[in-house]
Design a protein around this motif. Structure first.
Motif, PDB file in Angstrom:
ATOM      1  N   LEU A 341      10.377 -13.177   3.723  1.00 51.40           N
ATOM      2  CA  LEU A 341      10.794 -13.628   2.032  1.00 51.40           C
ATOM      3  C   LEU A 341       9.354 -14.354   0.818  1.00 51.40           C
ATOM      4  CD1 LEU A 341      14.197 -14.495   3.399  1.00 51.40           C
ATOM      5  CD2 LEU A 341      13.482 -11.756   3.011  1.00 51.40           C
ATOM      6  N   SER A 342       8.885 -14.536   0.972  1.00 53.34           N
ATOM      7  CA  SER A 342       7.957 -14.939  -0.249  1.00 53.34           C
ATOM      8  C   SER A 342       7.099 -13.903  -0.672  1.00 53.34           C
ATOM      9  CB  SER A 342       7.247 -16.500   0.682  1.00 53.34           C
ATOM     10  OG  SER A 342       6.176 -15.570   1.686  1.00 53.34           O
ATOM     11  N   PRO A 343       7.370 -14.462  -2.123  1.00 57.18           N
ATOM     12  CA  PRO A 343       6.570 -13.269  -2.500  1.00 57.18           C
ATOM     13  C   PRO A 343       4.470 -13.415  -2.564  1.00 57.18           C
ATOM     14  CG  PRO A 343       7.981 -14.438  -4.451  1.00 57.18           C
ATOM     15  CD  PRO A 343       7.926 -15.194  -2.648  1.00 57.18           C
ATOM     16  N   GLU A 344       4.898 -14.425  -1.713  1.00 55.94           N
ATOM     17  CA  GLU A 344       3.330 -14.731  -1.388  1.00 55.94           C
ATOM     18  C   GLU A 344       3.210 -13.906  -0.736  1.00 55.94           C
ATOM     19  OE1 GLU A 344       4.569 -17.822  -3.687  1.00 55.94           O
ATOM     20  OE2 GLU A 344       5.131 -17.234  -2.077  1.00 55.94           O
ATOM     21  N   PHE A 345       3.735 -13.729   0.360  1.00 54.98           N
ATOM     22  CA  PHE A 345       3.679 -12.699   1.497  1.00 54.98           C
ATOM     23  C   PHE A 345       3.097 -11.826   0.983  1.00 54.98           C
ATOM     24  CE2 PHE A 345       4.095 -10.825   5.719  1.00 54.98           C
ATOM     25  CZ  PHE A 345       3.258 -11.315   6.123  1.00 54.98           C
ATOM     26  N   ARG A 346       4.336 -10.454   0.814  1.00 55.20           N
ATOM     27  CA  ARG A 346       4.656  -9.697   0.388  1.00 55.20           C
ATOM     28  C   ARG A 346       3.150  -9.235  -0.683  1.00 55.20           C
ATOM     29  NH1 ARG A 346       8.404  -5.563  -0.386  1.00 55.20           N
ATOM     30  NH2 ARG A 346       9.887  -6.904   0.720  1.00 55.20           N
ATOM     31  N   GLN A 347       2.709  -9.859  -1.450  1.00 55.45           N
ATOM     32  CA  GLN A 347       1.948  -9.430  -2.362  1.00 55.45           C
ATOM     33  C   GLN A 347       0.248  -9.518  -1.357  1.00 55.45           C
ATOM     34  OE1 GLN A 347       1.224  -8.626  -5.479  1.00 55.45           O
ATOM     35  NE2 GLN A 347      -0.397  -8.743  -4.741  1.00 55.45           N
ATOM     36  N   SER A 348       0.357 -10.582  -0.311  1.00 56.12           N
ATOM     37  CA  SER A 348      -0.742 -10.672   0.360  1.00 56.12           C
ATOM     38  C   SER A 348      -0.912  -9.467   1.509  1.00 56.12           C
ATOM     39  CB  SER A 348      -0.469 -11.376   1.464  1.00 56.12           C
ATOM     40  OG  SER A 348      -0.084 -11.714   2.536  1.00 56.12           O
ATOM     41  N   ILE A 349       0.330  -8.129   1.825  1.00 54.67           N
ATOM     42  CA  ILE A 349       0.130  -7.243   2.462  1.00 54.67           C
ATOM     43  C   ILE A 349       0.212  -6.718   2.149  1.00 54.67           C
ATOM     44  CG2 ILE A 349       0.855  -8.589   4.607  1.00 54.67           C
ATOM     45  CD1 ILE A 349       3.643  -7.009   3.678  1.00 54.67           C
ATOM     46  N   HIS A 350       0.530  -6.118   0.123  1.00 53.40           N
ATOM     47  CA  HIS A 350       0.296  -4.902  -0.456  1.00 53.40           C
ATOM     48  C   HIS A 350      -0.811  -3.711  -0.417  1.00 53.40           C
ATOM     49  CE1 HIS A 350       1.498  -2.764  -4.749  1.00 53.40           C
ATOM     50  NE2 HIS A 350       0.412  -3.134  -4.831  1.00 53.40           N
ATOM     51  N   ASP A 351      -2.057  -3.766  -0.370  1.00 56.46           N
ATOM     52  CA  ASP A 351      -2.954  -3.288  -0.233  1.00 56.46           C
ATOM     53  C   ASP A 351      -3.340  -2.846   1.389  1.00 56.46           C
ATOM     54  OD1 ASP A 351      -3.455  -2.740  -2.985  1.00 56.46           O
ATOM     55  OD2 ASP A 351      -4.742  -5.274  -2.689  1.00 56.46           O
ATOM     56  N   MET A 352      -2.659  -3.126   2.432  1.00 56.25           N
ATOM     57  CA  MET A 352      -2.982  -3.021   4.355  1.00 56.25           C
ATOM     58  C   MET A 352      -3.020  -1.058   4.319  1.00 56.25           C
ATOM     59  SD  MET A 352       0.466  -3.835   5.713  1.00 56.25           S
ATOM     60  CE  MET A 352       1.665  -3.673   6.100  1.00 56.25           C
ATOM     61  N   THR A 353      -3.382  -1.176   5.734  1.00 56.50           N
ATOM     62  CA  THR A 353      -3.301  -0.280   5.854  1.00 56.50           C
ATOM     63  C   THR A 353      -2.818  -0.141   7.170  1.00 56.50           C
ATOM     64  OG1 THR A 353      -5.311  -0.140   7.014  1.00 56.50           O
ATOM     65  CG2 THR A 353      -5.804   0.995   4.764  1.00 56.50           C
ATOM     66  N   ASN A 354      -1.878   1.275   7.957  1.00 58.75           N
ATOM     67  CA  ASN A 354      -0.736   1.180   8.476  1.00 58.75           C
ATOM     68  C   ASN A 354      -1.898   1.541   9.862  1.00 58.75           C
ATOM     69  OD1 ASN A 354       0.569   1.453  10.936  1.00 58.75           O
ATOM     70  ND2 ASN A 354       2.543   1.941   9.744  1.00 58.75           N
ATOM     71  N   PRO A 355      -2.050   0.560  11.080  1.00 57.74           N
ATOM     72  CA  PRO A 355      -3.404   0.941  12.113  1.00 57.74           C
ATOM     73  C   PRO A 355      -2.952   2.168  12.688  1.00 57.74           C
ATOM     74  CG  PRO A 355      -2.272  -0.682  12.498  1.00 57.74           C
ATOM     75  CD  PRO A 355      -1.928  -0.344  10.931  1.00 57.74           C
ATOM     76  N   TYR A 356      -1.852   2.836  12.466  1.00 56.26           N
ATOM     77  CA  TYR A 356      -0.736   4.025  13.173  1.00 56.26           C
ATOM     78  C   TYR A 356      -1.242   5.169  12.558  1.00 56.26           C
ATOM     79  CZ  TYR A 356       0.913   0.487  16.656  1.00 56.26           C
ATOM     80  OH  TYR A 356       0.646  -0.564  17.767  1.00 56.26           O
ATOM     81  N   GLU A 357      -1.380   5.392  11.587  1.00 57.27           N
ATOM     82  CA  GLU A 357      -1.743   6.332  10.559  1.00 57.27           C
ATOM     83  C   GLU A 357      -2.034   6.977  10.614  1.00 57.27           C
ATOM     84  OE1 GLU A 357      -0.073   6.903   6.737  1.00 57.27           O
ATOM     85  OE2 GLU A 357       0.560   4.738   6.442  1.00 57.27           O
ATOM     86  N   ARG A 358      -2.685   8.687  10.743  1.00 54.39           N
ATOM     87  CA  ARG A 358      -3.413   9.524  10.431  1.00 54.39           C
ATOM     88  C   ARG A 358      -3.040  10.871  10.501  1.00 54.39           C
ATOM     89  NH1 ARG A 358      -8.068   9.262  13.677  1.00 54.39           N
ATOM     90  NH2 ARG A 358      -7.695  11.236  14.166  1.00 54.39           N
ATOM     91  N   GLU A 359      -2.903  11.903  10.582  1.00 56.73           N
ATOM     92  CA  GLU A 359      -2.956  14.081   9.230  1.00 56.73           C
ATOM     93  C   GLU A 359      -2.339  14.694  10.639  1.00 56.73           C
ATOM     94  OE1 GLU A 359      -2.738  14.221   6.609  1.00 56.73           O
ATOM     95  OE2 GLU A 359      -3.458  11.874   5.279  1.00 56.73           O
ATOM     96  N   ASN A 360      -1.191  15.152  10.049  1.00 54.88           N
ATOM     97  CA  ASN A 360      -1.007  16.009  11.674  1.00 54.88           C
ATOM     98  C   ASN A 360      -0.859  16.023  12.810  1.00 54.88           C
ATOM     99  OD1 ASN A 360      -0.873  17.913   9.143  1.00 54.88           O
ATOM    100  ND2 ASN A 360      -3.312  17.737   8.920  1.00 54.88           N
ATOM    101  N   THR A 361       0.328  14.823  12.920  1.00 62.06           N
ATOM    102  CA  THR A 361      -0.055  14.627  14.018  1.00 62.06           C
ATOM    103  C   THR A 361       1.089  15.283  14.941  1.00 62.06           C
ATOM    104  OG1 THR A 361       0.132  11.871  13.244  1.00 62.06           O
ATOM    105  CG2 THR A 361       1.205  11.934  15.793  1.00 62.06           C
ATOM    106  N   ALA A 362       2.144  15.838  14.140  1.00 67.99           N
ATOM    107  CA  ALA A 362       2.795  16.435  15.770  1.00 67.99           C
ATOM    108  C   ALA A 362       2.108  18.067  15.198  1.00 67.99           C
ATOM    109  CB  ALA A 362       4.212  17.385  14.725  1.00 67.99           C
ATOM    110  N   ARG A 363       1.654  18.824  14.577  1.00 67.63           N
ATOM    111  CA  ARG A 363       1.078  19.623  14.530  1.00 67.63           C
ATOM    112  C   ARG A 363       0.032  19.980  15.421  1.00 67.63           C
ATOM    113  NH1 ARG A 363      -0.631  22.449   9.017  1.00 67.63           N
ATOM    114  NH2 ARG A 363       1.405  22.308   9.075  1.00 67.63           N
ATOM    115  N   ASN A 364      -0.825  18.533  15.665  1.00 70.16           N
ATOM    116  CA  ASN A 364      -2.195  18.541  16.568  1.00 70.16           C
ATOM    117  C   ASN A 364      -1.500  18.536  17.585  1.00 70.16           C
ATOM    118  OD1 ASN A 364      -4.214  18.653  14.060  1.00 70.16           O
ATOM    119  ND2 ASN A 364      -4.296  16.106  14.554  1.00 70.16           N
ATOM    120  N   ILE A 365      -0.471  17.500  18.096  1.00 72.79           N
ATOM    121  CA  ILE A 365      -0.134  17.735  19.909  1.00 72.79           C
ATOM    122  C   ILE A 365       0.189  19.099  19.748  1.00 72.79           C
ATOM    123  CG2 ILE A 365       2.069  16.512  20.809  1.00 72.79           C
ATOM    124  CD1 ILE A 365       1.721  14.285  19.203  1.00 72.79           C
TER     125      ILE A 365
END
Length: 386
Positions: A341-365
């Protein structure tokens, strides 16, 4: 002749992940979508969520009753046996060309075992992952060995499926289907969400989903009480609870949620099933996600939302920087929630990426399962990585 693709779903969360893949199959003129619902979807205790599938415009071809009212090891084993009987009959009637299964629950293990005996190819989603605190771990890897096409959420998981002896040309890294929901569903504004669920999020609110750690003996009550005590200790904290699945000791957690919410009516609310739009909207607008659900590991990072992951249920999964792991003790949970809940932690993750993200997942499957060569697909050589 249309290729018949049969999707099996047993829980509200699993269906939410499968939704866009089912839409892709439904809208393809060369494919015929078949749907089998089972497990929690057919249980009044868990909200009869099969009705949401029908509301979404899908036709359910078979409903397989298998969930007993007991969540003991004996009850779950008997449910698995009932499931195999029901799936055997359903597959005989539907004659699918391929079965699509997601994940690692005991209902899906019954569906996979029966399809293997019936010599029906299986496409498995979210294989190769590890969850060291749950017997889902063994079920997931067992389904991998019974399956013929594999769709993993990350490269590390793809490598693990290959390590299990699956041929690399049958293993595809496609990302996580849950991320597609975040991109495509019309999520609610904070104000509309509060109206929809008749609950104010207050100054600080957490979304809590906690499931039993099924490889531990009778720890659900103690660990979840520690979580409730931690929430009590933090002044002014509001909480939205979503209830546990039909796992061993899951009903204990759900009874504790009911008792807690009854005494904390102004600051808490609980749901058997929120549905995908309301659940993801809540995830978007709360200040942190707390518990041990896979949604905190896979979906929440796309919202840049802090996550407190309690205990060992999700141990071994790839995690974003937004995930804070803690022991299931009161003091550890308090410290971790305060950090989240601390502002410092939220700020620290502001620019992170989600390792599970990819484009067109359902269509590709859909493209792969819609066009694979069925010749000799049932016969698999063990691919040795040594």
């Amino acid at each position: 002749m249309k290729r018949k693709i049969c999707v099996v779903t047993g829980t509200r969360a699993e269906y939410g992940l499968l939704y866009w893949l089912m839409k892709e199959i439904q809208e393809d003129s060369e494919l015929e979508l078949q749907i089998i619902t089972t497990g929690m979807h057919l249980s009044p205790e868990f909200g009869l969520t099969y009705s949401q599938i029908e509301k979404d415009g899908f036709k359910i071809d078979k409903k397989i009753e298998m969930l007993l009212s007991s969540d003991t090891p004996v009850g779950i084993s008997k449910s698995m046996g009932l499931g195999m009987i029901g799936f055997a009959e359903a597959y005989t009637d539907l004659k699918p060309d391929i079965i699509v299964l997601l994940g690692d629950r005991f209902e899906i293990f019954s569906a996979a075992s029966t399809a293997m005996i019936a010599r029906i190819p299986i496409a498995h989603l979210h294989g190769g992952e590890t969850t060291e605190g749950a017997f889902d771990e063994a079920i997931r890897h067992s389904i991998t060995k019974m399956s013929h096409l594999h769709f993993t959420a990350a490269e590390e998981y793809r490598k693990r499926v290959i390590q299990l002896g699956e041929s690399p040309d049958r293993v595809f890294k496609v990302g996580a289907l849950g991320i597609e929901n975040i991109r495509k569903l019309p999520l609610l504004s904070r104000e509309d969400l509060e109206k929809e669920i008749d609950f104010s999020l207050g100054k600080q609110c957490i979304l809590v989903t906690y499931h039993p750690v099924t490889l531990e003996q009778e720890t659900a009550q103690i660990q979840f009480q520690n979580l409730l005590n931690a929430i009590d200790t933090i002044d002014g904290l509001y909480a939205i609870f979503t209830k546990a699945n039909a796992d061993t000791e899951g009903r204990i957690i759900n009874q504790m949620i009911d008792q807690y919410v009854a005494t904390e009516k102004d600051a808490t609310i609980s749901f058997i099933s929120m549905g995908q739009i309301r659940y993801l909207s809540a995830m978007k607008h709360v200040d942190a996600v707390v518990g041990n659900s896979s949604s905190g590991i896979i979906e929440a990072p796309s919202f840049k939302i802090p996550v407190v992951n309690i205990g060992d249920r999700q141990k071994g999964r790839i995690q974003a920087k937004s995930v804070i792991n803690c022991f299931p003790t009161k003091d550890a949970i308090i410290k971790s929630i305060q950090q989240a809940l601390s502002p410092e932690f939220r700020q620290s993750i502001h620019d992170m990426t989600n390792p599970y993200e990819r484009e067109n997942t359902a269509r590709n499957i859909k493209e792969i399962i819609g066009h694979f060569d069925p010749k000799n697909i049932l016969k698999k050589e063990f691919y040795d990585t040594l």
